[in-house]
Structure formats: structure tokens, C-alpha cells
Design an enzyme around this catalytic site. Structure first.
Site, PDB file in Angstrom:
ATOM      1  N   HIS A 209       0.878  -1.135   0.058  1.00  0.00           N
ATOM      2  CA  HIS A 209      -0.191   0.132  -0.043  1.00  0.00           C
ATOM      3  C   HIS A 209       0.735   1.246  -0.143  1.00  0.00           C
ATOM      4  O   HIS A 209       0.443   2.143  -0.586  1.00  0.00           O
ATOM      5  CB  HIS A 209      -1.048  -0.100   1.242  1.00  0.00           C
ATOM      6  CG  HIS A 209      -1.853  -1.123   1.322  1.00  0.00           C
ATOM      7  ND1 HIS A 209      -2.363  -1.598   2.321  1.00  0.00           N
ATOM      8  CD2 HIS A 209      -2.216  -2.117   0.154  1.00  0.00           C
ATOM      9  CE1 HIS A 209      -3.419  -2.634   2.145  1.00  0.00           C
ATOM     10  NE2 HIS A 209      -3.125  -2.869   0.794  1.00  0.00           N
TER      11      HIS A 209
ATOM     12  N   HIS B 102      -3.236  -9.074   5.871  1.00  0.00           N
ATOM     13  CA  HIS B 102      -2.981  -8.781   4.423  1.00  0.00           C
ATOM     14  C   HIS B 102      -1.635  -8.149   4.172  1.00  0.00           C
ATOM     15  O   HIS B 102      -1.214  -8.079   3.006  1.00  0.00           O
ATOM     16  CB  HIS B 102      -4.203  -8.037   3.869  1.00  0.00           C
ATOM     17  CG  HIS B 102      -4.441  -6.732   4.549  1.00  0.00           C
ATOM     18  ND1 HIS B 102      -3.563  -5.716   4.619  1.00  0.00           N
ATOM     19  CD2 HIS B 102      -5.499  -6.195   5.211  1.00  0.00           C
ATOM     20  CE1 HIS B 102      -3.915  -4.691   5.615  1.00  0.00           C
ATOM     21  NE2 HIS B 102      -5.120  -5.043   5.756  1.00  0.00           N
ATOM     22  N   HIS B 103      -0.770  -7.886   5.145  1.00  0.00           N
ATOM     23  CA  HIS B 103       0.630  -7.581   4.989  1.00  0.00           C
ATOM     24  C   HIS B 103       0.611  -6.328   4.018  1.00  0.00           C
ATOM     25  O   HIS B 103       1.509  -6.081   3.367  1.00  0.00           O
ATOM     26  CB  HIS B 103       1.467  -8.542   4.473  1.00  0.00           C
ATOM     27  CG  HIS B 103       1.372  -9.744   4.978  1.00  0.00           C
ATOM     28  ND1 HIS B 103       1.441 -10.147   6.162  1.00  0.00           N
ATOM     29  CD2 HIS B 103       0.742 -11.043   4.632  1.00  0.00           C
ATOM     30  CE1 HIS B 103       0.909 -11.296   6.719  1.00  0.00           C
ATOM     31  NE2 HIS B 103       0.713 -11.909   5.500  1.00  0.00           N
ATOM     32  N   CYS B 104      -0.316  -5.350   4.233  1.00  0.00           N
ATOM     33  CA  CYS B 104      -0.401  -4.146   3.347  1.00  0.00           C
ATOM     34  C   CYS B 104      -0.359  -4.540   1.927  1.00  0.00           C
ATOM     35  O   CYS B 104       0.105  -3.733   0.929  1.00  0.00           O
ATOM     36  CB  CYS B 104       0.694  -3.091   3.670  1.00  0.00           C
ATOM     37  SG  CYS B 104       0.389  -2.629   5.377  1.00  0.00           S
ATOM     38  N   ALA B 105      -1.235  -5.480   1.534  1.00  0.00           N
ATOM     39  CA  ALA B 105      -1.148  -5.844   0.029  1.00  0.00           C
ATOM     40  C   ALA B 105      -2.642  -6.523  -0.129  1.00  0.00           C
ATOM     41  O   ALA B 105      -2.501  -7.806  -0.576  1.00  0.00           O
ATOM     42  CB  ALA B 105       0.110  -7.015  -0.197  1.00  0.00           C
TER      43      ALA B 105
END
Ligand SMILES: Cc1ncc(COP(=O)(O)O)c(C=O)c1O
Length: 403
Positions: A119, A358-361
């Protein structure tokens, strides 16, 4: 070749009981990096580029030495290195600099990126696209890798800016940035690379990659938190307007207008994280002493082993790049029998530190049709024994949730 992890662990503060498999979130900090920061605070605490007293001169010299170290680390020139607070600031700053300059104009109407971006890379592009009323198009994935055929089709004369990550912080996949940058440059686009997940795992050579800009955070490659790098090729940097204004970045201030200092000072307004920059220099020393290629060689073996062992557990699906050569050291997985948060909680009881979510994805997960994943990420201090502890703990979770 496996590294001597017992010896390496002695270069870090004692790792609390258990296994640290969360280096993709942030790496542990070598003692040498802490010493370098402490030395600044105890021996030459002063601001840089300002005073003439000996501590100020020493601080400035050390700060500028690190700029040269970073430049050599990625095969750039020191004038092309801007210190930031991290990848997020680098990405936002770069996009703002592009926005405020006249380098994207006229016929060029599209911004191109990929569905796998973090992100920090993606959201500034979305904001830029909205401000300018430009379409933002995303190269899809084929499995966990990028769909290069589709990517090649999507790069056209309209492409103004291509933003692509060097490696995924979820699947560990190393992208063929050289290929995409070559195609984008043929059409006259600007290419920016998010090297945050890759830094410290594989060598970074901006000449070989052929990018115009690249950024990363220090804290994922053994430096302290709060320091990062933005590289921009000199010929582009000369054309960009600064996006943050204040002290140090000016050459003259009038009542209504001001003039900017030379590059890179023009892009470093205010007092930067001096101790962090000095720590970043020590982190690069540490990495070079251990050799990034050796680190990748070591981590590759852990990836191979973890993929094999995790896939033996019923209901576990690995979503990592399975060719270890093309993986920076991340094995994410989903378990059919439990949500990643529940899996991570069971693992935490065994002191196995992983990251669920979501690991910024989010878009990467959406493309794989999963809401989230559990991520185990490896670095030079991890051993096969750590993988065994991970696997044992996942088996335990499986038993709990399937009984
Ligand atoms: C690939 C990637 N890009 C960008 C970032 C953002 O880094 P930071 O939070 O240090 O600014 C991260 C952090 O997780 C990342 O993994």
C-alpha cells in the site's frame, strides 16, 4: 551454504525465547548498529550542515559518508541519494515531486503499477491519479509472479509512470524489473522501484535494474527505524520540484519566493534522522561483511525446506514463490482449517513470531482469492531448527482446529 547462525546471533541482542520469523515486518538490530547510534549521541551529538565546532563537523562528515556508502550499495552517485524517514515517505515524496513538476504531461495519460504492490507504493499513486484525473492500471499476477505477457501489453506510449516492486513482501517473489523497465523506457515512461522487501536480501544495482528511482526503508535491512532512502537518477532529479519545504533546502529566501539549494539538499528539508542515518551506514557495513549473496544463499535453503515441510501438513497451502532462486526469503501460507490470526495466535504460544493479515497488500490477496495469510519471513540469523519449530507449531494448530 548455510551460515553459522549461532555465531551470527551473537552479533545481536539476545533473541527472547523462541523463533523470530518476522523480518519482513522489521529485522532485528545488530549490536554494531546500536553502537554506531550510541556513539553519535555520546561523542558527537550535533546537527549536520550547520555548525563549525568539532562535533558538528564530525556529525556532518559521518552523515555524508553514509550517503556515499548508500550510493555504492545500490550503484548510484551520492548526489542521487535522499535520506527520508522510510519507504512510505520516499514513495509519497517521489510521487508528489513528479506531480509538482512538469515531467508528466501532454500525451502521456496513464499510470501503471501492479496488483502485488504494498500500500505504501500503491496508495500515493491512487491519490496522484485522482488529483490529475489519470487512469491507474495494474499489471495482474500469474500465480504469485507478475503476468509479464499482460504487462508487456499494458506498457504503451500512454504510460507516464511505471511503479513496480523489486520483490513481494507476501510471496517473496523477485520481479523482473529489468525487463519491465526496459519496455517502459522504450515508450518514454518514468520507472520507480519499491526495493523495501528486497533490500538486504539480494544485491540492488540501479544501473542493472535500469530504473529512474528506487526506495527502501532502513529498518528491514538492520538499520534503525525511522530512516530510509530515495534514489532518483540525477537527470530526473534535476527536473523535479521539492515537495517538502523548510530549512537547509533553500539557497535564498525572499519575502515572496525562495530559491532551492543544489541536489540532494533541495530534497532534505529540516533536520533529518541523523542517528538513524549513521545507523544505516553501520547496517550496510554489517550486510557487506556478511555478503548479501551469502545471505540469499542461506535463506534460499530455509525457503526450500519450509515449503516442503509446510505442504506436508493437511490443509496448508503455501502462497510463496517456490523457486528459491526467485524468492527473497518469505513463505506465506493459508490453512484451510483456521484464519491466519488464529494460526498466528497458536504459534505465538510457542514463541514463534510470524505475521498474520494482508501485509498491506490487499489487492494481492484479492487476486489470490484469499482474505489474508500467515507470513514466515527469514533472515541470516534463522536456521533449519527455526523452520522445524514453525512446522511443529503449525502441526499443533492443525491438531487443535481439526480435532
Ligand atoms: C514492499 C514494501 N514496501 C513498502 C513498505 C513500507 O515500509 P515502511 O513501513 O518502512 O515505510 C513495506 C513495509 O512493510 C514493504 O514491505
Amino acid at each position: 551454504m548455510p551460515l553459522d547462525t549461532l555465531k551470527i546471533k551473537k552479533e545481536f541482542p539476545p533473541i527472547p525465547d523462541g523463533v523470530y520469523l518476522d523480518s519482513a515486518a522489521t529485522s532485528l538490530t545488530p549490536l554494531a548498529v546500536m553502537d554506531a547510534e550510541l556513539e553519535y549521541y555520546t561523542d558527537f551529538r550535533a546537527n549536520v550542515h550547520r555548525g563549525f565546532f568539532k562535533e558538528a563537523v564530525r556529525a556532518t562528515e559521518r552523515y555524508e559518508e553514509v550517503r556515499k556508502r548508500v550510493a555504492a550499495f545500490i550503484h548510484a552517485d551520492p548526489e542521487e541519494i535522499i535520506f527520508t524517514s522510510g519507504a512510505t515517505e520516499s514513495s509519497n515524496m517521489f510521487v508528489r515531486m513528479i506531480d509538482e513538476s512538469a515531467v508528466v504531461a501532454g500525451e502521456r495519460m496513464e499510470i501503471l503499477s501492479t496488483v502485488m504492490e504494498h500500500h505504501a507504493g500503491l496508495v500515493p499513486l491512487q491519490q496522484f491519479a485522482r488529483r490529475r484525473g489519470l487512469p491507474l492500471r495494474l499489471i495482474p499476477m500469474k500465480g504469485v509472479a507478475l503476468d509479464y505477457e499482460e504487462g508487456a501489453q499494458m506498457i504503451t506510449k500512454k504510460t507516464a509512470l511505471l511503479s513496480v516492486m523489486l520483490a513481494s513482501n507476501v510471496s517473496g517473489a523477485i520481479n523482473d524489473v529489468h525487463l519491465l523497465a526496459g519496455l517502459a523506457h522504450r515508450e518514454g515512461a518514468i520507472v520507480v522501484v519499491d526495493a523495501t522487501a528486497a533490500a538486504g536480501h539480494i544485491p540492488i544495482d540501479v544501473q542493472q535494474l535500469g530504473c529512474d528511482a528506487l526506495y527502501f526503508s532502513g529498518h528491514k535491512m538492520f538499520a534503525p527505524t525511522g530512516v530510509g532512502v530515495l534514489f532518483v537518477k540525477r537527470e530526473l532529479l534535476e527536473k523535479l520540484s521539492p515537495s517538502v519545504f523548510g530549512g537547509h533546502m533553500i539557497s535564498h529566501v525572499g519575502e515572496q519566493v525562495s530559491e532551492w539549494a543544489e541536489i540532494p539538499s533541495r530534497f532534505e528539508a529540516g533536520t533529518k534522522n541523523i542517528a538513524g542515518v549513521i545507523g544505516l551506514g553501520a547496517a550496510i557495513d554489517f550486510l557487506e561483511r556478511h555478503d548479501v549473496n551469502e545471505i540469499h544463499g542461506h535463506v534460499k535453503e530455509l525457503v526450500t525446506y519450509a515449503v516442503i515441510e509446510l505442504e506436508k501438513i493437511p490443509g496448508v497451502t503455501v502462497i510463496a514463490e517456490k523457486d528459491p532462486e526467485k524468492n527473497i526469503g518469505i513463505v506465506s501460507f493459508v490453512c484451510a482449517w483456521a484464519h491466519p490470526h488464529d494460526v498466528a495466535e497458536i504459534l505465538a504460544r510457542d514463541n514463534v513470531a510470524v505475521r498474520p493479515g494482508h501485509h498491506c497488500a490487499i489487492l494481492l490477496h484479492a487476486a489470490l482469492r484469499i482474505p489474508a495469510s500467515t507470513r514466515a519471513s527469514f533472515h541470516l540469523y534463522n536456521s533449519k531448527n527455526d523452520v522445524d519449530m514453525l512446522v511443529e507449531s503449525v502441526k499443533k494448530a492443525c491438531a487443535i482446529f481439526t480435532q
